[in-house]
Design a protein around this motif. Structure first.
Motif, PDB file in Angstrom:
ATOM      1  N   ALA A 395       0.814  -1.219   0.000  1.00  0.00           N
ATOM      2  CA  ALA A 395       0.000   0.000   0.000  1.00  0.00           C
ATOM      3  C   ALA A 395       0.847   1.268   0.000  1.00  0.00           C
ATOM      4  O   ALA A 395       0.388   2.309  -0.477  1.00  0.00           O
ATOM      5  CB  ALA A 395      -0.938  -0.001   1.208  1.00  0.00           C
ATOM      6  N   ASP A 404      -5.036  -6.117  -9.922  1.00  0.00           N
ATOM      7  CA  ASP A 404      -5.934  -4.968  -9.834  1.00  0.00           C
ATOM      8  C   ASP A 404      -5.968  -4.233 -11.171  1.00  0.00           C
ATOM      9  O   ASP A 404      -7.039  -3.824 -11.657  1.00  0.00           O
ATOM     10  CB  ASP A 404      -5.462  -3.993  -8.744  1.00  0.00           C
ATOM     11  CG  ASP A 404      -5.554  -4.572  -7.346  1.00  0.00           C
ATOM     12  OD1 ASP A 404      -6.496  -5.354  -7.093  1.00  0.00           O
ATOM     13  OD2 ASP A 404      -4.689  -4.246  -6.517  1.00  0.00           O
ATOM     14  N   MET A 426      -6.832   5.272  -2.260  1.00  0.00           N
ATOM     15  CA  MET A 426      -6.834   3.810  -2.216  1.00  0.00           C
ATOM     16  C   MET A 426      -5.770   3.297  -1.243  1.00  0.00           C
ATOM     17  O   MET A 426      -5.981   2.311  -0.527  1.00  0.00           O
ATOM     18  CB  MET A 426      -6.606   3.251  -3.615  1.00  0.00           C
ATOM     19  CG  MET A 426      -7.737   3.574  -4.591  1.00  0.00           C
ATOM     20  SD  MET A 426      -7.425   2.976  -6.273  1.00  0.00           S
ATOM     21  CE  MET A 426      -7.529   1.203  -6.016  1.00  0.00           C
ATOM     22  N   ASP A 429      -7.123   3.444   2.341  1.00  0.00           N
ATOM     23  CA  ASP A 429      -7.991   2.323   2.704  1.00  0.00           C
ATOM     24  C   ASP A 429      -7.175   1.062   2.984  1.00  0.00           C
ATOM     25  O   ASP A 429      -7.419   0.330   3.953  1.00  0.00           O
ATOM     26  CB  ASP A 429      -8.989   2.051   1.581  1.00  0.00           C
ATOM     27  CG  ASP A 429     -10.264   2.885   1.719  1.00  0.00           C
ATOM     28  OD1 ASP A 429     -10.398   3.604   2.727  1.00  0.00           O
ATOM     29  OD2 ASP A 429     -11.120   2.815   0.815  1.00  0.00           O
ATOM     30  N   ARG A 430      -6.198   0.815   2.125  1.00  0.00           N
ATOM     31  CA  ARG A 430      -5.458  -0.446   2.235  1.00  0.00           C
ATOM     32  C   ARG A 430      -4.498  -0.450   3.421  1.00  0.00           C
ATOM     33  O   ARG A 430      -4.283  -1.497   4.033  1.00  0.00           O
ATOM     34  CB  ARG A 430      -4.723  -0.713   0.915  1.00  0.00           C
ATOM     35  CG  ARG A 430      -5.707  -0.956  -0.215  1.00  0.00           C
ATOM     36  CD  ARG A 430      -5.090  -1.402  -1.507  1.00  0.00           C
ATOM     37  NE  ARG A 430      -6.143  -1.827  -2.437  1.00  0.00           N
ATOM     38  CZ  ARG A 430      -5.925  -2.492  -3.570  1.00  0.00           C
ATOM     39  NH1 ARG A 430      -4.670  -2.790  -3.923  1.00  0.00           N
ATOM     40  NH2 ARG A 430      -6.930  -2.845  -4.341  1.00  0.00           N
ATOM     41  N   LEU A 433      -6.551  -1.183   6.471  1.00  0.00           N
ATOM     42  CA  LEU A 433      -6.795  -2.625   6.555  1.00  0.00           C
ATOM     43  C   LEU A 433      -5.550  -3.345   7.057  1.00  0.00           C
ATOM     44  O   LEU A 433      -5.637  -4.225   7.924  1.00  0.00           O
ATOM     45  CB  LEU A 433      -7.203  -3.166   5.180  1.00  0.00           C
ATOM     46  CG  LEU A 433      -7.268  -4.694   5.046  1.00  0.00           C
ATOM     47  CD1 LEU A 433      -8.276  -5.275   6.026  1.00  0.00           C
ATOM     48  CD2 LEU A 433      -7.614  -5.097   3.614  1.00  0.00           C
ATOM     49  N   ASP A 484     -10.390 -10.941  -5.143  1.00  0.00           N
ATOM     50  CA  ASP A 484      -9.065 -10.531  -4.650  1.00  0.00           C
ATOM     51  C   ASP A 484      -8.242 -11.792  -4.398  1.00  0.00           C
ATOM     52  O   ASP A 484      -8.415 -12.467  -3.388  1.00  0.00           O
ATOM     53  CB  ASP A 484      -9.232  -9.711  -3.370  1.00  0.00           C
ATOM     54  CG  ASP A 484      -7.918  -9.104  -2.904  1.00  0.00           C
ATOM     55  OD1 ASP A 484      -6.863  -9.676  -3.201  1.00  0.00           O
ATOM     56  OD2 ASP A 484      -7.968  -8.051  -2.248  1.00  0.00           O
ATOM     57  N   HIS A 487      -6.020 -11.809  -1.174  1.00  0.00           N
ATOM     58  CA  HIS A 487      -6.829 -11.996   0.030  1.00  0.00           C
ATOM     59  C   HIS A 487      -7.329 -13.431   0.119  1.00  0.00           C
ATOM     60  O   HIS A 487      -7.374 -14.027   1.201  1.00  0.00           O
ATOM     61  CB  HIS A 487      -8.015 -11.023   0.010  1.00  0.00           C
ATOM     62  CG  HIS A 487      -8.707 -10.894   1.320  1.00  0.00           C
ATOM     63  ND1 HIS A 487      -8.589  -9.791   2.142  1.00  0.00           N
ATOM     64  CD2 HIS A 487      -9.524 -11.743   1.985  1.00  0.00           C
ATOM     65  CE1 HIS A 487      -9.298  -9.960   3.232  1.00  0.00           C
ATOM     66  NE2 HIS A 487      -9.894 -11.142   3.157  1.00  0.00           N
ATOM     67  N   ILE A 582     -12.920  -0.105  -5.135  1.00  0.00           N
ATOM     68  CA  ILE A 582     -12.814   0.671  -3.895  1.00  0.00           C
ATOM     69  C   ILE A 582     -13.772   0.121  -2.843  1.00  0.00           C
ATOM     70  O   ILE A 582     -13.423   0.025  -1.654  1.00  0.00           O
ATOM     71  CB  ILE A 582     -13.106   2.159  -4.194  1.00  0.00           C
ATOM     72  CG1 ILE A 582     -12.031   2.735  -5.116  1.00  0.00           C
ATOM     73  CG2 ILE A 582     -13.181   2.960  -2.897  1.00  0.00           C
ATOM     74  CD1 ILE A 582     -12.327   4.141  -5.614  1.00  0.00           C
ATOM     75  N   HIS A 584     -14.728  -2.907  -2.518  1.00  0.00           N
ATOM     76  CA  HIS A 584     -14.136  -4.162  -2.016  1.00  0.00           C
ATOM     77  C   HIS A 584     -13.102  -3.869  -0.926  1.00  0.00           C
ATOM     78  O   HIS A 584     -13.028  -4.542   0.100  1.00  0.00           O
ATOM     79  CB  HIS A 584     -13.535  -4.914  -3.208  1.00  0.00           C
ATOM     80  CG  HIS A 584     -12.182  -5.509  -2.951  1.00  0.00           C
ATOM     81  ND1 HIS A 584     -11.023  -4.784  -3.110  1.00  0.00           N
ATOM     82  CD2 HIS A 584     -11.807  -6.753  -2.568  1.00  0.00           C
ATOM     83  CE1 HIS A 584      -9.984  -5.546  -2.827  1.00  0.00           C
ATOM     84  NE2 HIS A 584     -10.424  -6.755  -2.496  1.00  0.00           N
ATOM     85  N   ASP A 585     -12.285  -2.816  -1.142  1.00  0.00           N
ATOM     86  CA  ASP A 585     -11.309  -2.434  -0.114  1.00  0.00           C
ATOM     87  C   ASP A 585     -12.011  -2.014   1.181  1.00  0.00           C
ATOM     88  O   ASP A 585     -11.582  -2.368   2.280  1.00  0.00           O
ATOM     89  CB  ASP A 585     -10.448  -1.280  -0.621  1.00  0.00           C
ATOM     90  CG  ASP A 585      -9.442  -1.718  -1.676  1.00  0.00           C
ATOM     91  OD1 ASP A 585      -9.222  -2.938  -1.813  1.00  0.00           O
ATOM     92  OD2 ASP A 585      -8.881  -0.846  -2.360  1.00  0.00           O
ATOM     93  N   ARG A 586     -13.077  -1.250   1.024  1.00  0.00           N
ATOM     94  CA  ARG A 586     -13.789  -0.745   2.205  1.00  0.00           C
ATOM     95  C   ARG A 586     -14.462  -1.891   2.966  1.00  0.00           C
ATOM     96  O   ARG A 586     -14.455  -1.921   4.195  1.00  0.00           O
ATOM     97  CB  ARG A 586     -14.835   0.281   1.788  1.00  0.00           C
ATOM     98  CG  ARG A 586     -14.293   1.392   0.936  1.00  0.00           C
ATOM     99  CD  ARG A 586     -14.849   2.720   1.319  1.00  0.00           C
ATOM    100  NE  ARG A 586     -13.790   3.594   1.777  1.00  0.00           N
ATOM    101  CZ  ARG A 586     -13.972   4.883   2.053  1.00  0.00           C
ATOM    102  NH1 ARG A 586     -15.159   5.421   1.945  1.00  0.00           N
ATOM    103  NH2 ARG A 586     -12.979   5.617   2.460  1.00  0.00           N
TER     104      ARG A 586
END
Length: 674
Positions: A395, A404, A426, A429-430, A433, A484, A487, A582, A584-586
């Protein structure tokens, strides 16, 4: 209403009310909660008050889950019977109860300087019919119930005996034992020894249930021993020391009333009465009460010879967590005695059998998978930390990965042309996480190393609840049309470790710590610290749910779009796959935050005990990457909207204050002999 909320929030408010109103309000509130769907589970969640199974005590055919009971008079109408039965008590004594309702203009005083309650006798009650109806509506009460039997004030000997016989007959289907208050006749013509003998002997013939004579502390030794002899000759099963000491009226309003003071002023007299009873009647069933405000008081009664201890005023002054703390102090005291070989042969046999069973289970566990469950849990935690660190590295460098770009069919350079802040957004957010994943990994590693390794059952429950939510949140990605791979691979690698960490049950109730004895300043400070961490746990869980909800609905909050300098419609117009990526990241961040928040919440609810230093270090170490990522990345990318970051600022302040307040309690073990 556990201690961390009672002592800090509710007690100061309740003590502003008159005692009768405060009691009625409290009993109505907890009684209503217990009757709601999920209410009993909520009580257990907030307090985790189930006592260690080793505390169970048998008397004849009766088995009491613990030697700690709740005395009569606290809830005479049975408003909160279901709730109180879940506070860790071994039994509840109902009443006092009479055949007909007794509406006596009594006097109740709460004297905080003396840590006592003063009340006038007789105590009012709604009558046996109301109590029967209450018991019919309370089938969920799983602990033995007793009833303190009274009679109409002014009743003659024969009338009093007949009333109590009827009470026994009507309450026998619900009650496991009965108690007879010696003070019920006071204020009238005293009964002679012969009359007492006749009264008790007739009642003894009425039931096979245990019957105890309730004697108030403060009686002269000669009178006390005489009453013991009468009760023993009549065939009663034992003595209950309860009711408080007599107190002289302090004003004209109370000048005609019989006043009794319970709490700290009655403690020494009650302890002396317990000693007299045990010396004079060695094999009787003996229940001691009077001024049990902290665990040390209960231990003193047991050391004086009581078989059971009974709480009353202590629940008002110390809080509803007192029975749990007393149970744990008794268990830990016994464990300490066993460790030095001061217990009886039976206890040693039980301990040896438990040790053999534990060793056998451990060997089977190792034979099954090669490693004990806690090692798999530790590997799970390490895996989460490594995965979070790798996600953090990505990130802050490339931000997006090749797959991606394939999904978007755009390069990072092309994304930057849509909005100069898009990649930073982005990345924000990452990294959030990634920091949350590291936080979770630290918690799981600590739970495994210090909890699962010792078989502590609450640590396994925390791992199960948090991990189940965390791994389930993976399925949020399915709805975005974006898979993902990184993930998914990480989840597939870690899920077996999670399942292996849970395959062995954890049945041990408590760690081997010195018993906590006192309601001291350190304990009171820690309750504030515990409250703050409970708030943080709830807040993180709620924030994770909100972020997940935003991720599957609007995706952005207004401050996000201000930072990006572009609307959601424009982003969709540039690339219809961009918003799903985005989102999906959230969703991933929201699910991880729920998992993290649940872990912090449950550790805060269940893990705060004096000397549990690892709990303090877990909260500290887990908080650092979480807050560093959540706040630091905003400043790194220039997303510093004050309103947007205000919840995080508040959380950091609560976090630091909670650590400071809880540190002396969690990191300083109880001194030997305290």
């Amino acid at each position: 209403m556990p201690d961390w909320s009672y002592q800090t929030l509710f007690k100061p408010l309740l003590f502003l009310m008159p005692p009768e109103r405060a009691r009625s309000f409290t009993l109505t509130a907890i009684g209503t909660l217990a009757k709601l769907p999920g209410g009993p589970a909520m009580i257990e969640l907030m307090g985790h008050m189930q006592p260690p199974a080793e505390l169970a005590k048998s008397v004849g055919d009766l088995t009491f889950p613990t030697p700690v009971g709740l005395g009569a008079g606290l809830d005479p109408a049975g408003k909160a019977l279901d709730a109180l039965s879940r506070f860790g008590f071994g039994y509840i004594e109902l009443g006092p109860v009479t055949l007909e309702p007794l509406s006596y203009p009594g006097l109740t005083l709460r004297e905080t300087m003396d840590v006592s309650l003063t009340y006038s006798a007789p105590l009012e009650n709604p009558g046996v019919a109301a109590l029967e109806e209450c018991l019919r509506r309370s089938p969920a009460v799983a602990i033995p119930l007793g009833a303190r039997l009274g009679f109409r004030p002014g009743a003659a000997l024969g009338e009093a005996t007949a009333e109590r016989e009827q009470l026994i007959s009507r309450l026998q289907p619900y009650c496991s034992f009965f108690s007879l208050d010696y003070r019920a006749h006071q204020g009238e013509q005293p009964w002679s020894d012969a009359q007492w003998q006749e009264h008790l002997s007739r009642l003894r013939l009425t039931t096979k249930r245990p019957i105890l004579l309730v004697l108030p502390p403060g009686l002269a030794k000669e009178e006390w021993l005489s009453l013991l002899s009468i009760a023993r000759t009549a065939g009663l099963d034992g003595i209950m020391v309860a009711g408080g000491v007599k107190k002289a009226p302090t004003d004209a309003k109370a000048s005609q009333a019989l006043l009794y003071q319970t709490g700290k002023p009655s403690r020494e007299a009650a302890l002396q009465s317990v000693r007299w009873t045990r010396q004079s009647w060695p094999d009787c069933l003996l229940i001691g009460s009077g001024g049990i405000i902290e665990p040390a008081d209960a231990l003193a009664f047991l050391e004086a010879g009581a078989d059971f201890v009974q709480l009353h005023s202590g629940l008002v002054y110390a809080g509803p967590g007192l029975p749990k703390r007393v149970n744990e102090a008794i268990w830990q005291t016994r464990a300490a005695h066993q460790a030095v070989g001061t217990t009886g042969v039976d206890d040693c046999k039980k301990q040896a059998a438990a040790s053999v069973t534990a060793d056998s289970a451990a060997k089977q566990d190792r034979a099954a998978r090669g490693f004990p469950a806690w090692v798999w849990g530790l590997l799970l935690g390490i895996g989460m930390i490594v995965g979070g660190a790798l996600a953090w590295l990505v990130a802050v460098s490339t931000v997006i990965l090749p797959y991606d770009e394939r999904f978007l069919q755009m390069t990072a350079e092309q994304l930057a042309q849509i909005s100069p802040q898009l990649l930073s957004f982005m990345s924000h957010d990452r990294i959030c996480l990634a920091g949350t994943m590291i936080s979770i990994g630290i918690i799981y590693a600590q739970l495994s190393l210090h909890g699962l390794q010792s078989g502590i059952h609450w640590t396994r429950a925390v791992l199960l609840a948090s991990g189940a939510v965390g791994f389930s949140s993976f399925f949020l990605f399915i709805g975005y049309g974006y898979f993902d791979y990184l993930h998914a691979v990480l989840a597939l690698l870690l899920l077996p470790l999670f399942l292996l960490a849970l395959r062995t049950p954890a049945s041990r109730h408590l760690p081997a710590l010195p018993p906590e004895r006192h309601n001291d300043r350190v304990w009171k400070m820690a309750l504030w610290g515990q409250l703050l961490f409970v708030v943080i746990g709830f807040a993180l869980t709620g924030a994770g749910l909100v972020i997940s909800l935003i991720g599957i609905t609007g995706v952005f909050v207004p401050s996000d779009l201000v930072f990006l300098c572009v609307s959601a419609e424009m982003l969709h117009a540039f690339n219809e796959r961009l918003i799903p990526l985005i989102a999906h990241d959230r969703a991933g961040f929201g699910g991880a935050l729920v998992s993290d928040g649940l872990a912090v919440l449950l550790i805060s609810l269940w893990g705060f005990r004096r000397g549990e230093a690892w709990v303090w270090w877990t909260l500290l170490l887990a908080g650092i990457p979480g807050f560093a990522a959540g706040i630091g990345i905003h400043f790194a990318v220039g997303y510093v909207d004050f309103v947007h970051l205000l919840p995080a600022y508040i959380a950091v302040l609560l976090f630091l204050a909670g650590l400071v307040l809880a540190k002396p309690y969690l990191t300083e073990a109880t001194k030997k002999g305290d």
